[in-house]
Design a protein around this motif. Sequence first.
Motif, PDB file in Angstrom:
ATOM      1  N   ALA A   1       1.143   8.550 -14.344  1.00  3.59           N
ATOM      2  CA  ALA A   1       1.699   7.739 -15.424  1.00  3.59           C
ATOM      3  C   ALA A   1       2.323   6.443 -14.937  1.00  3.59           C
ATOM      4  CB  ALA A   1       2.763   8.544 -16.187  1.00  3.59           C
ATOM      5  N   HIS A   2       2.942   6.462 -13.748  1.00  4.16           N
ATOM      6  CA  HIS A   2       3.756   5.302 -13.355  1.00  4.16           C
ATOM      7  C   HIS A   2       3.837   5.141 -11.837  1.00  4.16           C
ATOM      8  CE1 HIS A   2       6.461   8.703 -13.109  1.00  4.16           C
ATOM      9  NE2 HIS A   2       6.507   8.807 -14.416  1.00  4.16           N
ATOM     10  N   ALA A   3       2.705   5.192 -11.147  1.00  6.83           N
ATOM     11  CA  ALA A   3       2.713   4.969  -9.695  1.00  6.83           C
ATOM     12  C   ALA A   3       3.343   3.617  -9.384  1.00  6.83           C
ATOM     13  CB  ALA A   3       1.292   5.025  -9.150  1.00  6.83           C
ATOM     14  N   MET A   4       4.240   3.615  -8.377  1.00  4.14           N
ATOM     15  CA  MET A   4       4.986   2.399  -8.041  1.00  4.14           C
ATOM     16  C   MET A   4       5.290   2.409  -6.549  1.00  4.14           C
ATOM     17  SD  MET A   4       8.750   3.483  -9.523  1.00  4.14           S
ATOM     18  CE  MET A   4       8.083   4.547 -10.805  1.00  4.14           C
ATOM     19  N   PRO A   5       5.687   1.272  -5.969  1.00  2.00           N
ATOM     20  CA  PRO A   5       6.110   1.269  -4.568  1.00  2.00           C
ATOM     21  C   PRO A   5       7.315   2.181  -4.373  1.00  2.00           C
ATOM     22  CG  PRO A   5       5.697  -0.972  -5.336  1.00  2.00           C
ATOM     23  CD  PRO A   5       5.661  -0.091  -6.545  1.00  2.00           C
ATOM     24  N   PRO A   6       7.512   2.681  -3.158  1.00  2.00           N
ATOM     25  CA  PRO A   6       8.578   3.667  -2.922  1.00  2.00           C
ATOM     26  C   PRO A   6       9.943   3.068  -2.600  1.00  2.00           C
ATOM     27  CG  PRO A   6       7.289   3.385  -0.932  1.00  2.00           C
ATOM     28  CD  PRO A   6       6.653   2.487  -1.969  1.00  2.00           C
ATOM     29  N   HIS A   7      10.137   1.777  -2.820  1.00  2.00           N
ATOM     30  CA  HIS A   7      11.306   1.097  -2.267  1.00  2.00           C
ATOM     31  C   HIS A   7      12.640   1.565  -2.850  1.00  2.00           C
ATOM     32  CE1 HIS A   7       8.326  -1.274  -0.338  1.00  2.00           C
ATOM     33  NE2 HIS A   7       7.992  -1.954  -1.411  1.00  2.00           N
ATOM     34  N   LEU A   8      12.647   2.138  -4.045  1.00  2.00           N
ATOM     35  CA  LEU A   8      13.889   2.673  -4.608  1.00  2.00           C
ATOM     36  C   LEU A   8      13.908   4.199  -4.592  1.00  2.00           C
ATOM     37  CD1 LEU A   8      14.613   0.321  -7.658  1.00  2.00           C
ATOM     38  CD2 LEU A   8      15.724   0.346  -5.418  1.00  2.00           C
TER      39      LEU A   8
END
Length: 395
Positions: free
Chosen positions: A299-306
């Motif tokens: 649904a919402h793959a994103m970078p892992p930075h947070l």
Amino acid sequence: MRSAVVVGAGIGGLSVAGALARSGWRVTLLERADRVRPEPTAVVLWPNGVRALRALGLGAGLEAIATPLPDTGVRRPDGQWLVQPRPIPADRMPVVVHREDLHDALIAGLGDRVELRTGVTVRSVRAEPGERPAVGDGRQIIEADLVVAADGTDSEVRRRLAPEATVVSSGSAAWRAVIPWYRAPRLPADQPIGGEVLGAGYRFVSASLGERGSSGGSSRGGIYWVATAAGAPRPEPPETQLALLRRWYAGWPGPIGDLLDATDPADLVQQEVRELRPLPRAYGFPVGPGGVVLLGDAAHAMPPHLGQGACLAFEDAATLAVLLRESRLPDAVQAYDRVRRPRAASVVRQTRRMSAVLQTRGRLALRARDAALGTLTPRLLNTAAASAAQWRPPA
């Protein structure tokens, strides 16, 4: 008895399958791989992820496997502080958990109402009005009242239902490893484990998984580190990749060199950092008497930075479980979409802002970033931390 098909046996799929089974659903869990096994790395859980696990009934043993992750500040490659360490209130402090420990807890929570089928690749999705939702692997069709797509960034279910959401590279690659305690270096007092070092397109973060010796020689305890670098993943074997990491991070402040020297090539897990742009137009699709929902990276793959990928997956699972208990199935699917899309979009925006800060390159841009970092990064992190601390599953 209501039935569900959950596609994907990662942490999101395992958590929602167990939650549905404990609510009386008959669940079929489909996994593409021949075995269900986690990466030998670790995952950071912010308060929202911990709270979601507790809402799913999986929080009882979390304290035994989780290690608090205090703020240890941000430094430059020359050792100069960009952001000094700050105290974190207890309700905002994240924890770090070995993925294998978390996996064991999720597997234990499946119960006997979950049928796990491995080696199944979903190739088709049935979502026509008037019919029960179903998925197929080219040989058989598996239908149910509800289909949960937890099949990751490359979700076939999402590709069929929300083709506008495209997987793109975030422009960097990440390497992760856990050094077990029996191989971990003994560090000088002035080189504590933990902290973040930020350079021009490069980042290194480390954390302790429990106290030295607390795991009794098990590989589950140790030192977890993550290195990110701008560019594409490396095609070389792990030995060469590790040699490159040692060269790229040479001269960076301790204990980075010691940690890389203590890492075995077999410990190394490389991953391209990818995301969805744009996000799907919907996370819930009513179908006949039931529906299909997207969950986790599907649904919402994103970078892992947070560090919010796993946390949002657990939020998705906890939210869906509550809504399915309180509403008719098609209504619950629509309510899931209304609740989860704004939440995910907000976290993705915060993550992209942090990604822009971390990937700054060029001498002038770096000077401007470093000058602003002392106020910009704490503000971004405070916003993310407040969002994590305030999240609650729907009443």
